[in-house]
Scaffold this motif. Structure first.
Motif, PDB file in Angstrom:
ATOM      1  N   GLN A  60       0.813  -1.210   0.000  1.00  0.00           N
ATOM      2  CA  GLN A  60       0.000   0.000   0.000  1.00  0.00           C
ATOM      3  C   GLN A  60       0.850   1.265   0.000  1.00  0.00           C
ATOM      4  OE1 GLN A  60      -2.208  -1.161   3.619  1.00  0.00           O
ATOM      5  NE2 GLN A  60      -4.040  -0.603   2.455  1.00  0.00           N
ATOM      6  N   ALA A  61       2.055   1.184   0.506  1.00  0.00           N
ATOM      7  CA  ALA A  61       2.889   2.367   0.704  1.00  0.00           C
ATOM      8  C   ALA A  61       3.957   2.552  -0.367  1.00  0.00           C
ATOM      9  CB  ALA A  61       3.540   2.305   2.081  1.00  0.00           C
ATOM     10  N   ILE A  62       3.967   1.731  -1.389  1.00  0.00           N
ATOM     11  CA  ILE A  62       5.018   1.818  -2.410  1.00  0.00           C
ATOM     12  C   ILE A  62       5.048   3.204  -3.058  1.00  0.00           C
ATOM     13  CG2 ILE A  62       5.756   0.958  -4.670  1.00  0.00           C
ATOM     14  CD1 ILE A  62       4.821  -1.838  -3.711  1.00  0.00           C
ATOM     15  N   ALA A  63       3.898   3.700  -3.487  1.00  0.00           N
ATOM     16  CA  ALA A  63       3.847   5.015  -4.140  1.00  0.00           C
ATOM     17  C   ALA A  63       4.272   6.123  -3.183  1.00  0.00           C
ATOM     18  CB  ALA A  63       2.456   5.290  -4.692  1.00  0.00           C
ATOM     19  N   LEU A  64       3.865   6.018  -1.927  1.00  0.00           N
ATOM     20  CA  LEU A  64       4.253   7.009  -0.916  1.00  0.00           C
ATOM     21  C   LEU A  64       5.767   7.044  -0.748  1.00  0.00           C
ATOM     22  CD1 LEU A  64       3.875   8.950   1.486  1.00  0.00           C
ATOM     23  CD2 LEU A  64       3.390   6.936   2.897  1.00  0.00           C
ATOM     24  N   LEU A  65       6.381   5.882  -0.638  1.00  0.00           N
ATOM     25  CA  LEU A  65       7.828   5.822  -0.448  1.00  0.00           C
ATOM     26  C   LEU A  65       8.577   6.312  -1.682  1.00  0.00           C
ATOM     27  CD1 LEU A  65       8.004   2.456   1.515  1.00  0.00           C
ATOM     28  CD2 LEU A  65       8.253   4.777   2.434  1.00  0.00           C
ATOM     29  N   GLU A  66       8.034   6.050  -2.862  1.00  0.00           N
ATOM     30  CA  GLU A  66       8.642   6.575  -4.085  1.00  0.00           C
ATOM     31  C   GLU A  66       8.546   8.099  -4.119  1.00  0.00           C
ATOM     32  OE1 GLU A  66       6.570   4.457  -7.192  1.00  0.00           O
ATOM     33  OE2 GLU A  66       7.851   2.692  -6.967  1.00  0.00           O
ATOM     34  N   GLU A  67       7.407   8.638  -3.691  1.00  0.00           N
ATOM     35  CA  GLU A  67       7.264  10.092  -3.650  1.00  0.00           C
ATOM     36  C   GLU A  67       8.207  10.700  -2.612  1.00  0.00           C
ATOM     37  OE1 GLU A  67       3.867  13.522  -3.856  1.00  0.00           O
ATOM     38  OE2 GLU A  67       3.325  11.431  -4.146  1.00  0.00           O
ATOM     39  N   ALA A  68       8.423   9.996  -1.505  1.00  0.00           N
ATOM     40  CA  ALA A  68       9.376  10.462  -0.494  1.00  0.00           C
ATOM     41  C   ALA A  68      10.790  10.507  -1.079  1.00  0.00           C
ATOM     42  CB  ALA A  68       9.334   9.551   0.733  1.00  0.00           C
ATOM     43  N   ASP A  69      11.123   9.516  -1.893  1.00  0.00           N
ATOM     44  CA  ASP A  69      12.429   9.527  -2.573  1.00  0.00           C
ATOM     45  C   ASP A  69      12.556  10.753  -3.479  1.00  0.00           C
ATOM     46  OD1 ASP A  69      13.461   7.176  -1.445  1.00  0.00           O
ATOM     47  OD2 ASP A  69      12.639   5.908  -3.040  1.00  0.00           O
ATOM     48  N   THR A  70      11.489  11.062  -4.194  1.00  0.00           N
ATOM     49  CA  THR A  70      11.485  12.225  -5.078  1.00  0.00           C
ATOM     50  C   THR A  70      11.666  13.510  -4.282  1.00  0.00           C
ATOM     51  OG1 THR A  70      10.076  11.079  -6.671  1.00  0.00           O
ATOM     52  CG2 THR A  70      10.144  13.485  -6.819  1.00  0.00           C
ATOM     53  N   LEU A  71      10.959  13.623  -3.163  1.00  0.00           N
ATOM     54  CA  LEU A  71      11.115  14.802  -2.302  1.00  0.00           C
ATOM     55  C   LEU A  71      12.566  14.947  -1.850  1.00  0.00           C
ATOM     56  CD1 LEU A  71       7.958  14.516  -0.011  1.00  0.00           C
ATOM     57  CD2 LEU A  71       8.409  16.317  -1.686  1.00  0.00           C
ATOM     58  N   ALA A  72      13.148  13.830  -1.403  1.00  0.00           N
ATOM     59  CA  ALA A  72      14.527  13.866  -0.910  1.00  0.00           C
ATOM     60  C   ALA A  72      15.493  14.287  -2.021  1.00  0.00           C
ATOM     61  CB  ALA A  72      14.917  12.496  -0.349  1.00  0.00           C
ATOM     62  N   LYS A  73      15.258  13.818  -3.243  1.00  0.00           N
ATOM     63  CA  LYS A  73      16.115  14.204  -4.368  1.00  0.00           C
ATOM     64  C   LYS A  73      15.990  15.693  -4.689  1.00  0.00           C
ATOM     65  CE  LYS A  73      16.179   9.657  -6.453  1.00  0.00           C
ATOM     66  NZ  LYS A  73      15.565   8.773  -7.443  1.00  0.00           N
ATOM     67  N   GLN A  74      14.855  16.281  -4.335  1.00  0.00           N
ATOM     68  CA  GLN A  74      14.631  17.714  -4.546  1.00  0.00           C
ATOM     69  C   GLN A  74      15.100  18.538  -3.342  1.00  0.00           C
ATOM     70  OE1 GLN A  74      10.403  17.720  -5.170  1.00  0.00           O
ATOM     71  NE2 GLN A  74      10.572  17.090  -7.302  1.00  0.00           N
ATOM     72  N   ASN A  75      15.837  17.881  -2.427  1.00  0.00           N
ATOM     73  CA  ASN A  75      16.321  18.507  -1.190  1.00  0.00           C
ATOM     74  C   ASN A  75      15.204  19.015  -0.290  1.00  0.00           C
ATOM     75  OD1 ASN A  75      19.075  18.029  -1.604  1.00  0.00           O
ATOM     76  ND2 ASN A  75      19.174  19.757  -3.017  1.00  0.00           N
ATOM     77  N   CYS A  76      14.041  18.419  -0.396  1.00  0.00           N
ATOM     78  CA  CYS A  76      12.946  18.676   0.544  1.00  0.00           C
ATOM     79  C   CYS A  76      12.892  17.454   1.457  1.00  0.00           C
ATOM     80  CB  CYS A  76      11.621  18.868  -0.185  1.00  0.00           C
ATOM     81  SG  CYS A  76      10.248  19.147   0.965  1.00  0.00           S
ATOM     82  N   ASN A  77      13.587  17.550   2.598  1.00  0.00           N
ATOM     83  CA  ASN A  77      13.697  16.393   3.477  1.00  0.00           C
ATOM     84  C   ASN A  77      13.243  16.686   4.912  1.00  0.00           C
ATOM     85  OD1 ASN A  77      15.813  17.963   4.285  1.00  0.00           O
ATOM     86  ND2 ASN A  77      17.369  16.695   3.293  1.00  0.00           N
ATOM     87  N   ARG A  78      12.442  17.704   5.073  1.00  0.00           N
ATOM     88  CA  ARG A  78      11.817  17.989   6.374  1.00  0.00           C
ATOM     89  C   ARG A  78      10.318  17.772   6.200  1.00  0.00           C
ATOM     90  NH1 ARG A  78      13.487  23.546   8.374  1.00  0.00           N
ATOM     91  NH2 ARG A  78      13.190  24.104   6.196  1.00  0.00           N
TER      92      ARG A  78
END
Length: 115
Positions: free
Chosen positions: A27-45
Protein backbone atom coordinates in the motif's frame (compact mmCIF):
# COMPACT_ATOMS: atom_id res chain seq x y z
CA UNK A 1 -10.90 1.42 4.68
CA UNK A 2 -8.52 2.14 1.81
CA UNK A 3 -5.11 3.67 2.51
CA UNK A 4 -4.52 7.03 0.85
CA UNK A 5 -1.98 9.80 1.22
CA UNK A 6 -1.37 13.32 0.01
CA UNK A 7 1.73 15.47 -0.08
CA UNK A 8 1.80 19.25 0.12
CA UNK A 9 5.31 20.42 -0.73
CA UNK A 10 6.29 24.07 -0.39
CA UNK A 11 9.96 23.42 -1.21
CA UNK A 12 11.14 24.07 2.34
CA UNK A 13 9.17 21.25 3.94
CA UNK A 14 6.38 18.85 3.04
CA UNK A 15 3.21 17.89 4.88
CA UNK A 16 2.45 14.23 4.27
CA UNK A 17 -1.11 13.28 5.27
CA UNK A 18 -2.05 9.62 5.69
CA UNK A 19 -5.60 8.27 5.85
CA UNK A 20 -7.40 4.94 6.07
CA UNK A 21 -5.77 1.68 7.14
CA UNK A 22 -2.08 1.00 6.50
CA UNK A 23 -1.76 -2.75 6.86
CA UNK A 24 0.19 -4.00 3.85
CA UNK A 25 3.64 -3.07 2.63
CA UNK A 26 2.40 -2.81 -0.96
CA UNK A 27 0.00 0.00 0.00
CA UNK A 28 2.89 2.37 0.70
CA UNK A 29 5.02 1.82 -2.41
CA UNK A 30 3.85 5.01 -4.14
CA UNK A 31 4.25 7.01 -0.92
CA UNK A 32 7.83 5.82 -0.45
CA UNK A 33 8.64 6.57 -4.08
CA UNK A 34 7.26 10.09 -3.65
CA UNK A 35 9.38 10.46 -0.49
CA UNK A 36 12.43 9.53 -2.57
CA UNK A 37 11.48 12.23 -5.08
CA UNK A 38 11.11 14.80 -2.30
CA UNK A 39 14.53 13.87 -0.91
CA UNK A 40 16.11 14.20 -4.37
CA UNK A 41 14.63 17.71 -4.55
CA UNK A 42 16.32 18.51 -1.19
CA UNK A 43 12.95 18.68 0.54
CA UNK A 44 13.70 16.39 3.48
CA UNK A 45 11.82 17.99 6.37
CA UNK A 46 8.44 16.31 6.65
CA UNK A 47 5.46 16.81 8.93
CA UNK A 48 3.48 13.57 8.85
CA UNK A 49 -0.21 14.09 9.62
CA UNK A 50 -1.81 10.96 11.09
CA UNK A 51 -5.19 12.54 11.88
CA UNK A 52 -7.11 10.46 9.33
CA UNK A 53 -5.06 7.27 9.72
CA UNK A 54 -7.56 4.93 11.36
CA UNK A 55 -5.37 1.87 11.84
CA UNK A 56 -1.93 0.50 11.11
CA UNK A 57 -0.02 -2.64 11.98
CA UNK A 58 3.67 -3.52 11.84
CA UNK A 59 3.72 -2.82 8.09
CA UNK A 60 2.46 0.68 8.80
CA UNK A 61 5.07 1.17 11.49
CA UNK A 62 7.73 0.00 9.05
CA UNK A 63 6.50 2.57 6.52
CA UNK A 64 6.84 5.35 9.10
CA UNK A 65 10.35 4.19 9.95
CA UNK A 66 11.28 4.16 6.26
CA UNK A 67 9.99 7.72 5.90
CA UNK A 68 12.02 8.82 8.90
CA UNK A 69 15.12 7.11 7.53
CA UNK A 70 14.73 8.76 4.12
CA UNK A 71 14.36 12.18 5.74
CA UNK A 72 17.34 11.77 8.05
CA UNK A 73 19.64 10.30 5.40
CA UNK A 74 19.10 13.54 3.48
CA UNK A 75 19.93 15.60 6.56
CA UNK A 76 16.31 16.29 7.41
CA UNK A 77 13.70 15.19 9.93
CA UNK A 78 10.21 13.71 10.09
CA UNK A 79 7.71 14.74 12.77
CA UNK A 80 4.52 12.81 13.51
CA UNK A 81 1.45 14.77 14.56
CA UNK A 82 -2.33 14.54 15.02
CA UNK A 83 -2.29 10.91 16.13
CA UNK A 84 -5.55 9.33 17.25
CA UNK A 85 -5.61 7.42 20.51
CA UNK A 86 -5.01 3.98 18.91
CA UNK A 87 -2.06 5.14 16.82
CA UNK A 88 -0.57 7.03 19.76
CA UNK A 89 -0.81 3.93 21.95
CA UNK A 90 0.87 1.85 19.23
CA UNK A 91 3.71 4.38 18.96
CA UNK A 92 4.12 4.32 22.76
CA UNK A 93 3.92 0.53 23.14
CA UNK A 94 6.53 0.00 20.43
CA UNK A 95 8.64 2.79 21.98
CA UNK A 96 8.88 4.51 18.62
CA UNK A 97 8.21 7.81 20.39
CA UNK A 98 11.88 7.59 21.39
CA UNK A 99 12.86 7.47 17.71
CA UNK A 100 10.41 9.96 16.23
CA UNK A 101 9.76 13.55 17.08
CA UNK A 102 6.07 13.87 17.96
CA UNK A 103 3.93 17.00 17.96
CA UNK A 104 0.31 17.76 18.79
CA UNK A 105 -0.53 19.94 15.79
CA UNK A 106 0.75 20.96 12.37
CA UNK A 107 1.88 24.29 13.82
CA UNK A 108 3.92 22.47 16.48
CA UNK A 109 5.34 20.02 13.92
CA UNK A 110 6.44 22.83 11.62
CA UNK A 111 8.03 24.63 14.57
CA UNK A 112 10.09 21.51 15.30
CA UNK A 113 11.14 21.31 11.64
CA UNK A 114 12.19 24.96 11.53
CA UNK A 115 14.77 24.54 14.31
Amino acid sequence: MVFEYSVANNGEYAVISLSGNLIEKSQAIALLEEADTLAKQNCNRWAINLDQLAYMNSSGLNTLIQLLTKARVGGGEAVLYNMNKKINELILITRLHTLFKVAESETDALAVLSV
